[in-house]
Design an enzyme around this catalytic site. Sequence first.
Site, PDB file in Angstrom:
ATOM      1  N   SER A 133       0.933  -1.223  -0.071  1.00 10.26           N
ATOM      2  CA  SER A 133       0.118   0.115  -0.092  1.00 10.26           C
ATOM      3  C   SER A 133       0.888   1.308  -0.026  1.00 10.26           C
ATOM      4  CB  SER A 133      -0.986  -0.124   1.322  1.00 10.26           C
ATOM      5  OG  SER A 133      -1.552   1.117   1.480  1.00 10.26           O
ATOM      6  N   TYR A 146      -3.696  -0.781   9.939  1.00  7.26           N
ATOM      7  CA  TYR A 146      -3.482  -1.042   8.431  1.00  7.26           C
ATOM      8  C   TYR A 146      -1.974  -0.586   8.310  1.00  7.26           C
ATOM      9  CZ  TYR A 146      -4.560  -0.845   3.407  1.00  7.26           C
ATOM     10  OH  TYR A 146      -4.730  -0.977   2.088  1.00  7.26           O
TER      11      TYR A 146
HETATM   12  P1  NAP Z   1     -11.734  -5.235  -1.203  1.00  7.53           P
HETATM   13  O1  NAP Z   1     -12.636  -5.053  -2.528  1.00  7.53           O
HETATM   14  O2  NAP Z   1     -12.226  -4.971   0.087  1.00  7.53           O
HETATM   15  O3  NAP Z   1     -10.968  -6.820  -1.396  1.00  7.53           O
HETATM   16  C1  NAP Z   1     -10.321  -7.147  -0.278  1.00  7.53           C
HETATM   17  C2  NAP Z   1     -10.107  -8.844  -0.331  1.00  7.53           C
HETATM   18  O4  NAP Z   1      -9.706  -9.423   0.731  1.00  7.53           O
HETATM   19  C3  NAP Z   1     -11.720  -9.558  -0.547  1.00  7.53           C
HETATM   20  O5  NAP Z   1     -11.671 -10.505  -1.489  1.00  7.53           O
HETATM   21  C4  NAP Z   1     -11.978  -9.902   0.730  1.00  7.53           C
HETATM   22  O6  NAP Z   1     -12.959 -10.695   0.747  1.00  7.53           O
HETATM   23  C5  NAP Z   1     -10.560 -10.524   0.988  1.00  7.53           C
HETATM   24  N1  NAP Z   1     -10.515 -10.996   2.438  1.00  7.53           N
HETATM   25  C6  NAP Z   1     -10.717  -9.965   3.566  1.00  7.53           C
HETATM   26  N2  NAP Z   1     -10.711 -10.791   4.810  1.00  7.53           N
HETATM   27  C7  NAP Z   1     -10.427 -12.089   4.342  1.00  7.53           C
HETATM   28  C8  NAP Z   1     -10.157 -13.237   4.804  1.00  7.53           C
HETATM   29  N3  NAP Z   1     -10.404 -13.312   6.515  1.00  7.53           N
HETATM   30  N4  NAP Z   1      -9.814 -14.471   4.405  1.00  7.53           N
HETATM   31  C9  NAP Z   1      -9.737 -14.340   2.996  1.00  7.53           C
HETATM   32  N5  NAP Z   1     -10.091 -13.356   2.296  1.00  7.53           N
HETATM   33  C10 NAP Z   1     -10.213 -12.070   3.036  1.00  7.53           C
HETATM   34  O7  NAP Z   1     -10.207  -4.361  -1.443  1.00  7.53           O
HETATM   35  P2  NAP Z   1      -9.036  -4.149  -2.468  1.00  7.53           P
HETATM   36  O8  NAP Z   1      -9.126  -2.716  -2.551  1.00  7.53           O
HETATM   37  O9  NAP Z   1      -9.426  -4.956  -3.565  1.00  7.53           O
HETATM   38  O10 NAP Z   1      -8.140  -4.873  -1.610  1.00  7.53           O
HETATM   39  C11 NAP Z   1      -7.264  -5.609  -2.039  1.00  7.53           C
HETATM   40  C12 NAP Z   1      -5.877  -5.605  -1.436  1.00  7.53           C
HETATM   41  O11 NAP Z   1      -5.262  -4.257  -2.187  1.00  7.53           O
HETATM   42  C13 NAP Z   1      -5.782  -5.524  -0.018  1.00  7.53           C
HETATM   43  O12 NAP Z   1      -4.655  -6.014   0.464  1.00  7.53           O
HETATM   44  C14 NAP Z   1      -5.715  -3.963   0.359  1.00  7.53           C
HETATM   45  O13 NAP Z   1      -5.202  -3.637   1.484  1.00  7.53           O
HETATM   46  C15 NAP Z   1      -5.037  -3.512  -0.884  1.00  7.53           C
HETATM   47  N6  NAP Z   1      -4.942  -2.099  -1.263  1.00  7.53           N
HETATM   48  C16 NAP Z   1      -6.035  -1.553  -1.659  1.00  7.53           C
HETATM   49  C17 NAP Z   1      -6.001  -0.100  -2.280  1.00  7.53           C
HETATM   50  C18 NAP Z   1      -7.310   0.682  -2.692  1.00  7.53           C
HETATM   51  O14 NAP Z   1      -7.021   1.744  -2.754  1.00  7.53           O
HETATM   52  N7  NAP Z   1      -8.231  -0.112  -2.950  1.00  7.53           N
HETATM   53  C19 NAP Z   1      -4.706   0.596  -2.020  1.00  7.53           C
HETATM   54  C20 NAP Z   1      -3.775  -0.141  -1.406  1.00  7.53           C
HETATM   55  C21 NAP Z   1      -3.774  -1.302  -1.000  1.00  7.53           C
HETATM   56  P3  NAP Z   1     -14.573 -10.434   1.261  1.00  7.53           P
HETATM   57  O15 NAP Z   1     -15.024  -9.942  -0.045  1.00  7.53           O
HETATM   58  O16 NAP Z   1     -15.084 -11.617   1.518  1.00  7.53           O
HETATM   59  O17 NAP Z   1     -14.492  -9.392   2.243  1.00  7.53           O
END
Ligand code: NAP
Length: 241
Positions: A133, A146
């Site tokens: 991130s 986080y």
């Molecule tokens: P998201 O749409 O909330 O997706 C998060 C994913 O992680 C979902 O598939 C979620 O499953 C899964 N997850 C959460 N808890 C879990 C558990 N206990 N066991 C297995 N899977 C689990 O968010 P995203 O933005 O795509 O995030 C993906 C990654 O990118 C994360 O590591 C996040 O920190 C990182 N990131 C995102 C951004 C951004 O701007 N969006 C920026 C920097 C980093 P559920 O759908 O079942 O909850």
Amino acid sequence: MTAFSLSGQTALVTGANTGIGQAIAVAMGRAGAHVICAGRSACDETVGMIDSAEAMALDFADPMAARDLFETRPVDILVNNAGIIRRADSVDFAEVDWDDVMDVNLKALFFTAQAFARAALPRGAGRIVNIASLLSFQGGIRVPSYTASKHGVAGLTKILANEWAAQGINVNAIAPGYIATNNTEALRADPGRNQAILDRIPAGRWGDPDDIAETAVFLSAPASKYIHGAVLNVDGGWLAR
Ligand code: NAP
């Protein structure tokens, strides 16, 4: 086979049901990989978007959930994408919001990488792509667990690269900028925060999950074979500002 092809490879993506994980799984499939779409929520939609894919239940409510996963199942590429965020002022931050985030974002990531490496090291080949991130570098606001976890992801990416690079495993991370997914819904719904974020992004737009997905393919493909321990910003220029 080109330097950017994943033909003949099997990739496992955690949190593949939605957002960045779904986009990565689809891009891996487009690049020719067989994709194991793992998640606590059903990944059927993602599987349906890929030529060769399967769904796997994987819930990091138990951060050791993947401990035996790779013993029977050869996997060439691991994408540690699953992650959660909790927001509250640091002065009020609850222990449960510390533990839950550290368990999924950091402990599960480490032990899944360890389980993968135990199977991949004897083969002398493997790729790990961790999703870090901007808060692997910056402090953020109201997200202390986080930020701590994502600083940890950057550190683990480097130590694991140090230990495994000479044995054929590339460990790298992607630091996404502000990407339009569930994770950032609260920010985009707040007009003040949304505008402040947009004003600082040189590219002038929120990132799309696909922006991250193609980078994950690159870090899994032969083209990146000499890249080890990198945390690659994919942020529309945010950190350059
Ligand atoms: P998201 O749409 O909330 O997706 C998060 C994913 O992680 C979902 O598939 C979620 O499953 C899964 N997850 C959460 N808890 C879990 C558990 N206990 N066991 C297995 N899977 C689990 O968010 P995203 O933005 O795509 O995030 C993906 C990654 O990118 C994360 O590591 C996040 O920190 C990182 N990131 C995102 C951004 C951004 O701007 N969006 C920026 C920097 C980093 P559920 O759908 O079942 O909850």
